[in-house]
Scaffold this active site. Structure first.
Site, PDB file in Angstrom:
ATOM      1  N   PHE A  72       0.828  -1.205   0.000  1.00  0.00           N
ATOM      2  CA  PHE A  72       0.000   0.000   0.000  1.00  0.00           C
ATOM      3  C   PHE A  72       0.858   1.249   0.000  1.00  0.00           C
ATOM      4  CE2 PHE A  72       0.617  -0.916   4.495  1.00  0.00           C
ATOM      5  CZ  PHE A  72       0.828   0.331   5.066  1.00  0.00           C
ATOM      6  N   CYS A  73       0.253   2.333  -0.456  1.00  0.00           N
ATOM      7  CA  CYS A  73       0.867   3.655  -0.437  1.00  0.00           C
ATOM      8  C   CYS A  73      -0.209   4.630   0.028  1.00  0.00           C
ATOM      9  CB  CYS A  73       1.448   4.008  -1.809  1.00  0.00           C
ATOM     10  SG  CYS A  73       0.230   4.040  -3.143  1.00  0.00           S
TER      11      CYS A  73
END
Length: 115
Positions: A72-73
């Site tokens: 994830f970012c």
């Protein structure tokens, strides 16, 4: 992770990830944001592997192609790139968190600071 030979979907939604994190063998969480973003908020248990240093370290960070990994970012763009990169290297159980940590804060953890 699927039980058939078909690859898992490229993205995973927040609710599905939340459910998987309660399982006996949860997926490995990878936060590919930068350190300044990590200082704002984080998902507990995630390993920090900034995308800016990916090329120099990915072979050290990812050694088992059968591991279920969720990357994830902030909103999901960088994690999509990282997921595509690893899938091109033969890691078929890698997924990107749809909407990133911002979606996680909106849908799962309402107390998480957003930016």
């Amino acid at each position: 992770m699927t039980t058939s030979n078909e690859p898992i979907s490229f993205q995973i939604d927040c609710e599905s990830l939340r459910d998987l994190l309660t399982q006996p063998k949860p997926p490995r969480l990878i936060d590919c944001r930068e350190a300044d973003e990590l200082a704002v908020c984080a998902i507990e248990g995630a390993q920090h592997c900034p995308l800016s240093t990916w090329m120099a370290h990915w072979e050290q960070w990812f050694t088992n192609q059968s591991d279920h990994v969720v990357i994830f970012c902030h909103h999901g763009v960088r994690s999509m790139r990282a997921t595509a990169f690893l899938r091109d290297k033969g890691f078929s159980n890698v997924q990107s968190l749809d909407g990133g940590i911002d979606a996680w804060a909106t849908v799962i953890d309402h107390s998480m600071k957003r930016y």
